[in-house]
Design an enzyme around this catalytic site. Structure first.
Site, PDB file in Angstrom:
ATOM      1  N   PRO A  89     -75.148  54.105  89.384  1.00 53.88           N
ATOM      2  CA  PRO A  89     -75.335  55.513  89.020  1.00 53.88           C
ATOM      3  C   PRO A  89     -75.671  56.392  90.225  1.00 53.88           C
ATOM      4  O   PRO A  89     -75.632  57.615  90.128  1.00 53.88           O
ATOM      5  CB  PRO A  89     -76.494  55.481  88.008  1.00 53.88           C
ATOM      6  N   GLU A 116     -82.783  46.932  87.750  1.00 54.05           N
ATOM      7  CA  GLU A 116     -83.153  48.250  88.275  1.00 54.05           C
ATOM      8  C   GLU A 116     -82.220  48.721  89.385  1.00 54.05           C
ATOM      9  O   GLU A 116     -82.301  49.856  89.834  1.00 54.05           O
ATOM     10  CB  GLU A 116     -84.597  48.239  88.788  1.00 54.05           C
ATOM     11  N   ARG A 153     -53.316  51.816  85.269  1.00 50.71           N
ATOM     12  CA  ARG A 153     -52.240  52.612  84.675  1.00 50.71           C
ATOM     13  C   ARG A 153     -51.543  53.518  85.684  1.00 50.71           C
ATOM     14  O   ARG A 153     -50.482  54.057  85.401  1.00 50.71           O
ATOM     15  CB  ARG A 153     -52.702  53.354  83.420  1.00 50.71           C
TER      16      ARG A 153
HETATM   17  N1  ADE Z   1     -74.270  51.281  86.462  1.00 50.36           N
HETATM   18  C1  ADE Z   1     -75.188  51.898  85.686  1.00 50.36           C
HETATM   19  N2  ADE Z   1     -74.827  53.162  85.417  1.00 50.36           N
HETATM   20  C2  ADE Z   1     -73.630  53.367  86.050  1.00 50.36           C
HETATM   21  C3  ADE Z   1     -72.755  54.481  86.162  1.00 50.36           C
HETATM   22  N3  ADE Z   1     -73.020  55.648  85.576  1.00 50.36           N
HETATM   23  N4  ADE Z   1     -71.632  54.332  86.897  1.00 50.36           N
HETATM   24  C4  ADE Z   1     -71.376  53.159  87.505  1.00 50.36           C
HETATM   25  N5  ADE Z   1     -72.152  52.071  87.435  1.00 50.36           N
HETATM   26  C5  ADE Z   1     -73.290  52.177  86.719  1.00 50.36           C
END
Ligand code: ADE
Length: 236
Positions: A89, A116, A153
């Site tokens: 994230p 985490e 794709r």
């Molecule tokens: N792992 C946890 N959240 C994620 C996200 N939003 N994008 C990619 N990998 C992740």
């Protein structure tokens, strides 16, 4: 084009990768997908992939060594132009342009985190850190699946009619795809726009173009450089 996915749940995506366009592309040999068990790259009897965070704090952090051993093993086996991507994230946002760029590679290695997070030193061994959106998943597996689908794709020979890819949202312009309809022509009083039944292809193209921009202004004003408030909001 091949995809190598590093995960502690190698079976998690089997179903998704066996069906539809992706399943057919694998069967036809247009793409290869292999999910690797990260625990196979540990060197202790308990096959430990995580540990407590330095500096304290809640949760566990994924260790650097299994990821690096796995990357090096796969890179040793897969030749050609390969990129390695960590899903997290904290990464920059994945976009259609990335899918198009990666579809031209020989291989993509995708690293799925859990817990985490991942020891930051893993970044020294990857080319990019990517997120699929501004929300936190429990791990990178769903993100990896999204990236495999979007990239596969765009790979020649995967989608039968490439004009269906060309009419996608985001394909050649930062805008959404046009609305689509199929039979019946009327459902509970909802009708299909007359123009789509007219057989006039120039008129249909013009209508699709206009509708695509309208939908973009409504749902994704940010793509047009407008503030989100400028579009119609439908919160709740
Ligand atoms: N792992 C946890 N959240 C994620 C996200 N939003 N994008 C990619 N990998 C992740």
């Amino acid at each position: 084009m091949r995809f190598d996915i590093l995960t502690i749940f190698p079976g998690a995506l089997d179903g998704l990768f066996s069906v539809g366009v992706i399943g057919q592309a694998r069967a036809a040999g247009a793409i290869e997908i292999e999910c690797h068990d990260l625990r196979d790259y540990t060197d202790d009897p308990h096959r430990v992939v995580d540990d407590r965070p330095y500096g304290g704090g809640a949760g566990m952090v994924m260790k650097v060594e299994p990821f690096v051993r796995a990357i090096e093993a796969i890179r040793g086996r897969v030749g050609g132009h390969v990129r390695t991507v960590l899903l997290s994230p904290q990464g920059r946002l994945f976009r259609q342009a990335d899918a198009a760029r990666w579809a031209a590679l020989d291989g993509l290695i995708l690293l799925c985190g859990r817990y985490e997070g991942v020891d930051e030193r893993v970044l020294a061994f990857v080319d990019e850190e990517v997120s699929i959106g501004d929300y936190v998943l429990t791990g990178g597996e769903v993100a990896a699946a999204a990236i495999v689908e979007a990239t596969a794709r765009m790979t020649p020979g995967v989608v039968g009619r490439f004009d269906s890819v060309e009419s996608d949202s985001f394909y050649d312009a930062p805008r959404l795809g046009a609305p689509q309809y199929t039979r019946p022509p009327e459902f509970r009083g909802l009708t299909v726009p007359e123009v789509l039944l007219s057989g006039d292809h120039a008129k249909i193209e013009g209508w699709r173009e206009r509708e695509a921009w309208k939908k973009t202004a409504k749902n994704r004003p940010d793509l047009l450089g407008m503030r989100p408030e400028a579009g119609e909001r439908d919160d709740g």
